[in-house]
Design a protein around this motif. Structure first.
Motif, PDB file in Angstrom:
ATOM      1  N   ASP A 172     -35.640 -11.721  35.613  1.00 50.50           N
ATOM      2  CA  ASP A 172     -34.436 -12.118  34.665  1.00 50.50           C
ATOM      3  C   ASP A 172     -34.111 -11.222  33.712  1.00 50.50           C
ATOM      4  OD1 ASP A 172     -34.547 -15.205  34.872  1.00 50.50           O
ATOM      5  OD2 ASP A 172     -36.391 -14.697  35.239  1.00 50.50           O
TER       6      ASP A 172
ATOM      7  N   HIS B  13     -30.712  -9.888  34.075  1.00 51.20           N
ATOM      8  CA  HIS B  13     -29.664 -10.291  33.710  1.00 51.20           C
ATOM      9  C   HIS B  13     -28.869  -9.232  33.179  1.00 51.20           C
ATOM     10  CE1 HIS B  13     -29.823 -14.806  33.816  1.00 51.20           C
ATOM     11  NE2 HIS B  13     -31.107 -14.609  33.729  1.00 51.20           N
TER      12      HIS B  13
ATOM     13  N   ASP C 162     -32.409 -12.692  39.491  1.00 49.27           N
ATOM     14  CA  ASP C 162     -31.706 -12.681  38.226  1.00 49.27           C
ATOM     15  C   ASP C 162     -31.719 -11.240  37.622  1.00 49.27           C
ATOM     16  OD1 ASP C 162     -30.972 -15.140  38.685  1.00 49.27           O
ATOM     17  OD2 ASP C 162     -31.565 -16.035  36.683  1.00 49.27           O
TER      18      ASP C 162
ATOM     19  N   HIS D 101     -28.641 -16.410  39.632  1.00 49.84           N
ATOM     20  CA  HIS D 101     -27.505 -15.951  39.176  1.00 49.84           C
ATOM     21  C   HIS D 101     -26.764 -14.710  40.146  1.00 49.84           C
ATOM     22  CE1 HIS D 101     -28.365 -17.860  35.092  1.00 49.84           C
ATOM     23  NE2 HIS D 101     -26.893 -17.497  34.950  1.00 49.84           N
TER      24      HIS D 101
ATOM     25  N   HIS E 152     -37.128 -16.977  36.799  1.00 52.21           N
ATOM     26  CA  HIS E 152     -36.356 -17.989  36.359  1.00 52.21           C
ATOM     27  C   HIS E 152     -36.547 -18.512  35.020  1.00 52.21           C
ATOM     28  CE1 HIS E 152     -33.275 -21.001  36.905  1.00 52.21           C
ATOM     29  NE2 HIS E 152     -34.280 -22.045  36.777  1.00 52.21           N
TER      30      HIS E 152
ATOM     31  N   HIS F 187     -37.490 -18.009  31.130  1.00 56.19           N
ATOM     32  CA  HIS F 187     -37.166 -16.696  30.412  1.00 56.19           C
ATOM     33  C   HIS F 187     -38.376 -16.511  29.253  1.00 56.19           C
ATOM     34  CE1 HIS F 187     -32.828 -16.225  31.277  1.00 56.19           C
ATOM     35  NE2 HIS F 187     -33.461 -16.197  32.338  1.00 56.19           N
TER      36      HIS F 187
END
Ligand SMILES: [Mn+2]
Length: 443
Positions: free
Chosen positions: A8, A10, A47, A83, A201, A203
């Motif tokens: 994650d 991102h 992600d 994502h 997934h 956070h």
């Protein structure tokens, strides 16, 4: 032997320049830290990017950083997250796999009997065996787990790691459930008795051990992938990656390595039963006592005011004032703010257009002004036309500043601000614009 476990990240989530640079800096420092520690390999459990095709700036920085890792001889093993996966298009993860900077771990095959089997990728240097399933978004990957031939996976000898991207029911917190609407799956969907379960997934950092499932770990986001992550950072959440030591007997140590992102200040204002004037004063008092230089400031104003309008609170001026004091970024949350005196009722309708028109027509009576153009039916019509202009997307390849100017010009023209002298209503043909402004009952 040791490996690093990320998830994650991102990359590309941040929209403002200052936070984009924090996002980049955190990512680069984390990978450089892995190089310095001479980890044997790196896992990224989904992600990695905020979108399957992030903007070129983001792709460039990711390729540059991952090239350094590659040149240091450290393999990176990845799966997609909800994502950065796209069912129809290529993902930037595929490009990184093509260059050899990362290896996509998922080796999933359909069997004749309707089950699915999952293959292993073996890390050459350590002999660690990796199996993983990407997160497909909307929890579609759960159907893979339902068909998964777990017996074959569990029979595999050696040091084994299972990579996944999704929520596990047994580890779900109330906060997680609020952030994601996805379904969680029971732990029993994963093959048993692997040495390490590398999750993504969720956070928040989480480390758990269950019967037959030792070391089920979520590193959490590296910086932020939801707006609420920034609020959690401000509340003291430690962000980073997970460092795992192992030998031929299995995992010997698991710990979080913190990677600092930035400094925060959080201001919470409860506006309940206060006038907008009092709320304004309270905000300014709190700001006066702050040293926001170099920090991200989160301002949360909520509650139902007794008097005044929500627009009496000049958030733009507050934000400007903070920026002048050297604040890196101001994030204002006022969705929970309302006023007893002036309350927008959300209207019904079948389409977004109908809802917008009905909302204007039903609420315009609350607007009191000496300018007839912005009150009554005329005001509702004007609001609708302005909304139409403000909803126009940028043209393909149109630079942001050109787009903003074009829209600002159109708004100014609509308001009659572009004409010389009087801004009063000109000889426009009102009848030509009578479209759709009467309130339409929902079908
Ligand atoms: Mn995520």
């Amino acid at each position: 032997m040791r490996f690093a476990h990320f998830s994650d990240i991102h990359l590309g989530f941040q929209k403002s320049r200052p936070l984009q640079s924090v996002e980049q800096d955190v990512f680069e420092r984390a990978l450089d830290d892995c190089i310095r520690r001479s980890v044997d390999f790196i896992l990224v459990c989904g992600d990695t990017f905020h979108a399957n095709i992030p903007e070129m700036r983001v792709q460039k920085l990711a390729f540059a950083a991952l090239r350094r890792v590659h040149e240091a001889g450290i393999p990176v093993y990845a799966i997609y997250g909800s994502h950065d996966f796209s069912p129809s298009a290529t993902s930037v993860i595929d490009l990184l796999a093509e260059t050899g900077y990362i290896t996509n771990v998922q080796r999933l095959a359909n069997n004749d009997d309707g089950t699915m089997s999952l293959g292993f990728v073996t890390d050459e240097k350590t002999g660690a065996k990796l199996a993983g399933i990407s997160g497909l978004g909307a929890s579609k990957d759960i159907t893979y787990y339902e068909k998964l031939d777990r017996d074959a996976l569990e029979a595999e000898p050696g040091f084994r790691i299972f990579m996944f991207h999704g929520a596990i029911s047994e580890m779900r917190t109330a906060g997680d459930a609020a952030q994601t609407v996805d379904a969680a799956m029971p732990l029993s969907y994963l093959p048993r008795n692997f040495d390490y379960y590398a999750g993504g997934h969720m956070h928040q950092y989480q480390l758990n051990t269950f019967e037959n499932y030792p070391h089920v770990v979520y590193p959490g986001t590296l910086f932020a992938g939801f707006h609420s992550d920034l609020a959690e950072n401000a509340g003291g959440a430690k962000r980073g990656y997970v460092l795992v030591e192992f030998d031929s007997t299995g995992v010997t140590d698991v710990r979080q390595v913190e990677v600092k992102n930035c400094e925060y200040d959080m201001i919470r204002i409860n506006a309940t039963h206060k006038t907008s004037h009092a709320v304004n004063e309270e905000i300014h008092e709190k700001l006066a006592g702050m040293e926001p230089d170099g920090k991200v400031v989160l301002l949360n104003v909520s509650g139902k005011m007794s008097e005044g309008k929500t627009t009496d609170i000049d958030f733009a001026a507050i934000s400007d004032g903070l920026h002048k004091k050297g604040t890196v970024e101001v994030k204002i949350s006022r969705r929970q703010l309302s006023s007893a005196e002036y309350e927008i009722t959300e209207s019904q309708g079948d389409t977004a257009e109908e809802i917008a028109v009905n909302t204007f027509v039903e609420n315009i009576g609350q607007v009191e002004s000496g300018f007839p153009q912005i009150t009554g039916t005329r005001g509702a019509k004007l609001a609708k036309r302005l909304l139409d202009i403000l909803s126009k997307p940028a043209l393909e390849n149109e630079p942001l500043n050109a787009y903003q100017k074009r829209i600002a010009d159109e708004v100014a023209a609509e308001l009659g601000l572009d004409e010389e002298g009087e801004g009063e209503e000109d000889a426009r043909d009102e009848s030509a614009r009578d479209e759709q402004i009467e309130r339409r009952p929902p079908a």
